[in-house]
Design a protein around this motif. Structure first.
Motif, PDB file in Angstrom:
ATOM      1  N   PHE A  12       1.206  -1.099   0.037  1.00  0.00           N
ATOM      2  CA  PHE A  12       0.518   0.267   0.159  1.00  0.00           C
ATOM      3  C   PHE A  12       0.838   1.091  -0.217  1.00  0.00           C
ATOM      4  N   MET A  13       1.923   1.067   0.844  1.00  0.00           N
ATOM      5  CA  MET A  13       2.561   2.589   1.086  1.00  0.00           C
ATOM      6  C   MET A  13       3.828   3.133  -0.398  1.00  0.00           C
ATOM      7  N   GLY A  14       3.709   1.639  -0.862  1.00  0.00           N
ATOM      8  CA  GLY A  14       4.844   1.632  -2.243  1.00  0.00           C
ATOM      9  C   GLY A  14       4.268   1.823  -3.098  1.00  0.00           C
ATOM     10  N   THR A  15       2.463   2.006  -3.499  1.00  0.00           N
ATOM     11  CA  THR A  15       1.982   2.286  -4.203  1.00  0.00           C
ATOM     12  C   THR A  15       1.509   4.088  -4.212  1.00  0.00           C
ATOM     13  N   LEU A  16       1.564   4.213  -2.945  1.00  0.00           N
ATOM     14  CA  LEU A  16       1.324   5.658  -2.490  1.00  0.00           C
ATOM     15  C   LEU A  16       2.419   6.422  -2.758  1.00  0.00           C
ATOM     16  N   ALA A  17       3.728   5.840  -2.736  1.00  0.00           N
ATOM     17  CA  ALA A  17       5.144   6.835  -2.903  1.00  0.00           C
ATOM     18  C   ALA A  17       5.648   6.544  -1.972  1.00  0.00           C
TER      19      ALA A  17
END
Length: 401
Positions: free
Chosen positions: A201-206
Motif C-alpha cells: 500500500f505504501m509503495g503504491t502511494l510512494a
C-alpha cells in the motif's frame, strides 16, 4: 523576607548598622549577616539520620547498574524489613538521579511533509444492524503543517479496514503526504514488523510509513490533541442512529472546525491547506489494492464469509472458484467476470445476509437434482451406439473377421 529587603536598602543608603537595628528592633548581628548574605534567608532542614540511611548506599549502587529495578526487588536485595511505603518513597526520591535523560526538541513541520494518523474511539456506542450497539473506531488523519483534519468511522481496526479508510481519506484530500506517522497500531505494524499488505500500500502511494518508538508522544501530539478536542467540542449533546449518521455529522462538523483559528500556528487550517497540498505527492495513477479479498470454492452452503459475516451467493456457482471483495460499504462476489452476489456490508458481527433470489434458485436446483432421470429408449441407445462407432471409426457393416 521584607526585613531582609529593607535592611539591604537602608544599608545601600549608608544608614549605620546600629540605626537599622534600632529602627527594626533587631540585633546588630542580624543586620550584619543580612548585609553580607547573597540571598534572602530561607529555612533549611538539617538532614537527619533515618532507617533508610543505613541502606541508601546499597540502593544507589543497585540503581546505578539497573535504574528501572522495582522497589520491591530493591528491598529484597538490601534486606529491608521496615515500612514498604517508606522505602518506596525514598526510592522514588533518588531514582531520577540514575535514569537516563530523554530530551525532546520542538518539532518544526514542513509543508507537505507529514500526516499524523491515529484511531479515536468516541465514548458512545453506535447502533448497528442487529439492534446492538458498539464502540467503533474513527480513523483520524491530521496534516502536521496545516493542522487540517480528516476523519471517518470504520467498522474495525483490522489492516483491511485501516487501509480502506486511509485510501478513502487520501482520495478526499486529493494528495498524498510524504510521510504517514503511526504510533505502533497493530493493524499497521509495530517496531520493524509491517502488517501484511501495508508495504504494498505504501509503495503504491510512494509515501513513507513512520512507526514511532515507544514513549515518544511529542511526535504524534498534534493528532492526539485533536482526539481530545473531538470529545469536548463534537460529542456533547449529539446522538447517532448509525455509523453512516455519525460520519455525516462528523464530516459536516469538520468542515467548520477546519476554519477555526489554531493557536499554535496562528492560522486557520483551511487557509494553509493549499500550501500544504502543493508540497505533497500526487495520487497514484493506479489505485492501491485495498479491502477484504478472498478466493474460495463455493460449497453447497452457498455463502462466503467476510469480516465475520456470511453473505449468500448465486447457487449456480456451487463448486466453482469465486472471488469475494468487500470495502467499507459493499460486498461483491464474482465468478470469472460475472457478478454473482452483491450486498451492503454489515458492521455488526456474526450475521447472515441472504438474497431471496438466491434462495429461490437453490430451491429450483434442489428440485431438479432430486427428480429421477428418465431411462433412455431403445432408439436413443441405438443412436448413441452409432455415434460411438462413428467417433472411433468402427465399421459395423463389415462383420466379424
Amino acid at each position: 523576607m521584607e526585613d531582609w529587603a529593607l535592611i539591604r536598602r537602608l544599608a545601600a543608603e549608608e544608614v549605620p548598622h546600629a540605626a537599622i537595628a534600632r529602627r527594626l528592633g533587631i540585633s546588630r548581628t542580624t543586620v550584619i549577616k543580612a548585609v553580607k548574605s547573597d540571598g534572602p534567608p530561607k529555612y533549611e532542614r538539617r538532614s537527619a539520620v533515618t532507617s533508610f540511611s543505613a541502606v541508601e548506599a546499597r540502593v544507589r549502587g543497585l540503581l546505578s547498574d539497573t535504574p528501572d529495578m522495582p522497589a520491591t526487588v530493591l528491598a529484597e536485595r538490601v534486606g529491608w524489613t521496615g515500612s514498604s511505603s517508606w522505602f518506596r518513597d525514598n526510592v522514588s526520591r533518588i531514582r531520577p538521579e540514575y535514569q537516563p535523560r530523554d530530551p525532546a526538541d520542538r518539532i518544526v513541520w514542513e509543508a507537505g511533509d507529514a500526516a499524523q494518523c491515529d484511531l479515536w474511539f468516541p465514548p458512545r456506542k453506535i447502533p448497528l444492524e442487529n439492534g446492538m450497539a458498539s464502540l467503533l473506531p474513527v480513523l483520524v488523519i491530521t496534516l502536521a503543517y496545516s493542522r487540517f483534519v480528516l476523519g471517518r468511522m470504520i467498522p474495525t481496526k483490522t489492516t483491511e479496514d485501516l487501509l480502506l479508510g486511509t485510501w478513502l481519506l487520501l482520495q478526499q484530500l486529493g494528495r498524498v503526504p510524504r510521510r504517514l506517522i503511526w504510533d505502533n497500531e497493530r493493524g499497521i505494524g509495530r517496531g520493524r514488523h509491517r502488517s501484511e499488505g501495508v508495504p504494498a500500500f505504501m509503495g503504491t502511494l510512494a509515501t513513507r510509513l513512520v512507526l514511532l518508538p515507544p514513549r515518544d508522544p511529542e511526535s504524534k501530539g498534534v493528532v492526539e490533541r485533536r482526539n481530545g478536542w473531538f470529545e469536548t467540542s463534537f460529542m456533547p449533546g449529539r446522538t447517532f442512529l448509525s455509523p453512516a449518521d455519525f460520519n455525516a455529522q462528523f464530516t459536516d462538523w469538520l468542515a467548520t472546525a477546519n476554519t477555526r483559528m489554531v493557536r499554535t500556528i496562528r492560522a486557520r487550517p483551511h487557509d494553509r491547506l493549499e500550501t500544504d497540498k502543493a508540497a505533497m505527492l500526487a495520487l497514484p495513477p493506479v489505485p492501491p489494492v485495498v479491502g477484504w479479498r478472498s478466493q474460495v470454492r463455493l460449497g453447497r452452503d452457498y455463502y462466503v464469509r467476510i469480516a465475520s459475516n456470511d453473505y449468500s451467493v448465486d447457487p449456480t456457482a456451487i463448486g466453482r472458484m469465486v472471488a469475494a471483495r468487500a470495502d467499507l460499504d459493499r460486498v461483491q462476489v464474482k465468478l470469472d467476470d460475472r457478478l454473482v452476489a452483491e450486498h451492503p456490508r454489515l458492521w455488526a458481527r456474526g450475521l447472515t445476509v441472504t438474497d431471496t433470489a438466491h434462495v429461490e434458485t437453490a430451491a429450483r436446483l434442489r428440485r431438479e437434482f432430486q427428480q429421477p432421470r428418465p431411462r433412455p429408449t431403445v432408439d436413443e441407445l441405438v443412436r448413441d451406439l452409432a455415434d460411438y462407432d462413428k467417433a472411433f471409426g468402427i465399421d459395423t457393416q463389415a462383420g466379424p473377421r
